[in-house]
Structures are given as structure tokens and as C-alpha cells.
Design a protein around this motif. Structure first.
Motif, PDB file in Angstrom:
ATOM      1  N   LEU B  99       2.923  45.290  54.346  1.00  0.00           N
ATOM      2  CA  LEU B  99       2.025  44.255  53.774  1.00  0.00           C
ATOM      3  C   LEU B  99       2.024  44.338  52.615  1.00  0.00           C
ATOM      4  N   ILE B 153      -7.273  41.350  48.386  1.00  0.00           N
ATOM      5  CA  ILE B 153      -8.057  42.363  48.454  1.00  0.00           C
ATOM      6  C   ILE B 153      -7.909  43.034  50.501  1.00  0.00           C
ATOM      7  N   ALA B 154      -7.650  41.811  51.391  1.00  0.00           N
ATOM      8  CA  ALA B 154      -8.033  41.929  52.753  1.00  0.00           C
ATOM      9  C   ALA B 154      -6.337  43.048  53.191  1.00  0.00           C
ATOM     10  N   ARG B 157      -6.820  47.045  51.989  1.00  0.00           N
ATOM     11  CA  ARG B 157      -7.334  47.140  53.099  1.00  0.00           C
ATOM     12  C   ARG B 157      -6.894  47.502  53.643  1.00  0.00           C
ATOM     13  N   THR B 158      -5.660  46.578  54.265  1.00  0.00           N
ATOM     14  CA  THR B 158      -5.234  46.821  55.095  1.00  0.00           C
ATOM     15  C   THR B 158      -4.157  47.550  55.618  1.00  0.00           C
ATOM     16  N   TYR B 161      -4.552  51.601  56.153  1.00  0.00           N
ATOM     17  CA  TYR B 161      -4.167  51.687  57.407  1.00  0.00           C
ATOM     18  C   TYR B 161      -2.797  52.295  58.252  1.00  0.00           C
ATOM     19  N   GLU B 162      -1.858  51.920  57.744  1.00  0.00           N
ATOM     20  CA  GLU B 162      -0.582  51.384  57.820  1.00  0.00           C
ATOM     21  C   GLU B 162       0.393  52.734  57.155  1.00  0.00           C
TER      22      GLU B 162
END
Lengths: 158, 163
Positions: B99, B153-154, B157-158, B161-162
Motif C-alpha cells: 500500500l 489519505i486512504a 491510513r490503511t 494497519y499492515e
């Protein structure tokens, strides 16, 4: 209001399970939470820079207020709606979190100030005296950025 | 892979380790990275909305650009500095994060989109601005900017989490 029952219901609800179990559901919702933050903090910065006379001087304050108020309110709605969606799958974690509780209190104060004193000052045709403008801007910026910082602190305070 | 070994070296420098292991520094840098969204993307969004006639439609595009875009530059500077610090602190994991790579590609795309506007539409801005009509290409550039920044932005943010 039996808050405890609401937490228990939402924790065991099958519908809300989707939010917990679908991969990327929560990060995606949080992304929209951040789109809201960008609009709320972005418009707040714009209003206050203009109020303090630090920029955007070629556009009249009431014109800025008129054009951007909808965006500020829209951003706030988006952040509140997505905030609720992040909250309901795991309410017990949030109600026990000091940063979360602090955030709610400051958010309430920020909303109250924004929709009363602040809105009146930025919509007025005559600019406030410099000292009053500085005071209003200081309160507005402090409240909204503390909401943001308290939100970020939720993750770090467990 | 030389880049990976470089990232390994980078995140094990005392500077990187210091940031990563600090209870205060890491959250502060990460929080600042998010709060500067207000001054960077927040202001660019307003210019994009003007190109699409969704805000400040009564004001000339050139005026909105001149008033808002320079103010966003310190915001972007803060964004990139804090972003680089966050990268240094966790270089190896971040480099391997898919990501993150998408996010980086989109940042390049956002830059190219801004460059495209500067080269293609900025030189003749006075002309089309006087006519009160925004060229289609400039509108598409504004819409693209909104979409790209939302995705940045998405992804930002995501990707956390990884890690």
C-alpha cells in the motif's frame, strides 16, 4: 439511558460483526473520518488565517464564511458519522479510553463555540477588533486541533 | 536487493531507532503528519473546488490560486518532513508494504497533475479567467487532484494497519 445495554447489544450484534470481520472495513471508514478531518481543520485554518489577517486578504471574510461554511459542516457530519461507525464495533474499548472521553468533551466544546461565537464573528460585515479576533482564533484553533490530537492519542493510550 | 539492505541500515541508525522507540516522539510525528493535512490538502481541495465551480464561483480562478496555493506550501513541507521521518523510523517494513508503494506512486501522480496544470493551463490563465470559463482540461485536473489526494489519505491510513 442504559448505556451498558447499548454497548452489550452493539458488541454482540450480527450486523456490526461485518465492521469487525471484513478486512479493511475499519481502515476504510477511518479514511473517510480523515476526509472529514481535512475539511473541518482545513476550513478552520482558513477562517482563522483570514480572521487574524495572516492571509487571504483579497477575499472578504463574509464571502469566505459563506463559501466554506457548508464544507465545514459537511466535513463535521462525515467525521461524526464515520466516528460512530468506528465506535460501535468495540464500544467497551472506547468508553474505557481516557483520550476518547477527553476527545468527546473537547469536541462538544468545539462544536458549541463554532456554531455560536465563531459563526457570528466570521459572518459579520464589520471585522472584530484585533484583540477580540486574536482571542476568538486562539480558542477556535486550540479546540479543533485538540480534538484531532486527542483522537490520535486514542490509539496510543491503549 | 540493495534498496532493502539500505532500508535495513537506515532503520537501525541511532536516529531511526531513537524515533521508533520513543513513547512520545513517534506519536507526535505521526499526529503532526495527520494534522498538517489541514494546511496542505485542505487548501488544495479549495482550489480544486474552484476549478470545478463548487466554491468561490464568483471569484476569478487566478485570485483563488494566488490566495490559497502559497499558503499550502508550508503545509506540504511539514507533511513531507514528517512523512520522511516516519519512513526512516520503520524503513524496512514500510518499503515492503504494498500500500505504501501505491501511495508513493499516487504522490508522484499528484505532482505530475500539478505540473500538467502549471505547464498547460497556468500560462494562459489570465485569458480564460477573463472569459469566466474554466477549460475542460483544467477542470479534469482539479477533479483528478481531489481523487488522488483522497486515495493518498486512504492508503496512508490503511497501510498503517499492515505495519
Amino acid at each position: 439511558m442504559p448505556l451498558q445495554q447499548i454497548w452489550e447489544w452493539s458488541y454482540s450484534s450480527k450486523t456490526i460483526d461485518i465492521l469487525r470481520n471484513v478486512k479493511y472495513a475499519i481502515p476504510l471508514i477511518q479514511s473517510f473520518h480523515l476526509f472529514g478531518l481535512t475539511l473541518v481543520l482545513g476550513t478552520t485554518v482558513v477562517f482563522n488565517l483570514r480572521l487574524l489577517g495572516l492571509g487571504l486578504l483579497k477575499i472578504a471574510m463574509p464571502a469566505i464564511a459563506k463559501q466554506l461554511w457548508r464544507l465545514a459542516v459537511g466535513g463535521l457530519m462525515l467525521s461524526i458519522a464515520t466516528g460512530i461507525l468506528v465506535f460501535i464495533p468495540d464500544p467497551a474499548r472506547y468508553v474505557a479510553n481516557t483520550a476518547f472521553k477527553t476527545k468527546l468533551v473537547i469536541l462538544l466544546a468545539a462544536i458549541l463555540f463554532h456554531f455560536t461565537v465563531f459563526r457570528k464573528v466570521i459572518r459579520a460585515n464589520t471585522p472584530p477588533p484585533p484583540r477580540r479576533a486574536a482571542g476568538v482564533a486562539a480558542v477556535s484553533l486550540t479546540l479543533w486541533f485538540c480534538v484531532g490530537w486527542a483522537g490520535r492519542a486514542i490509539a496510543f493510550l491503549g | 536487493m540493495p534498496i532493502l539492505s539500505w532500508c535495513h541500515w537506515l532503520q537501525n541508525t541511532p536516529f531511526a531507532t531513537g524515533i521508533r522507540q520513543s513513547d512520545l516522539l513517534f506519536p507526535l510525528i505521526e499526529g503532526s503528519h495527520i494534522m498538517t493535512l489541514s494546511l496542505s490538502v485542505g487548501l488544495i481541495v479549495l482550489f480544486d473546488l474552484r476549478l470545478l465551480r463548487l466554491a468561490f464561483a464568483a471569484e476569478p480562478v487566478s485570485k483563488i490560486m494566488e490566495q490559497f496555493v502559497p499558503l499550502s506550501l508550508p503545509g506540504f513541507a511539514g507533511m513531507y518532513v514528517t512523512g520522511v521521518l516516519l519512513f526512516i523510523a520503520q524503513a524496512e517494513k514500510v518499503y515492503l508494504n504494498t500500500l505504501f508503494r501505491f501511495k508513493l506512486a499516487l504522490l508522484v501522480l499528484a505532482g505530475l497533475n500539478a505540473l500538467f496544470y502549471q505547464v498547460k493551463f497556468y500560462p494562459k490563465m489570465a485569458e480564460w479567467d477573463n472569459r469566466g470559463v474554466v477549460p475542460w482540461g483544467a477542470r479534469i485536473s482539479g477533479a483528478l487532484s481531489l481523487i488522488i489526494w483522497a486515495c493518498v489519505i486512504a492508503l496512508g491510513r490503511t497501510m498503517a494497519y499492515e505495519l
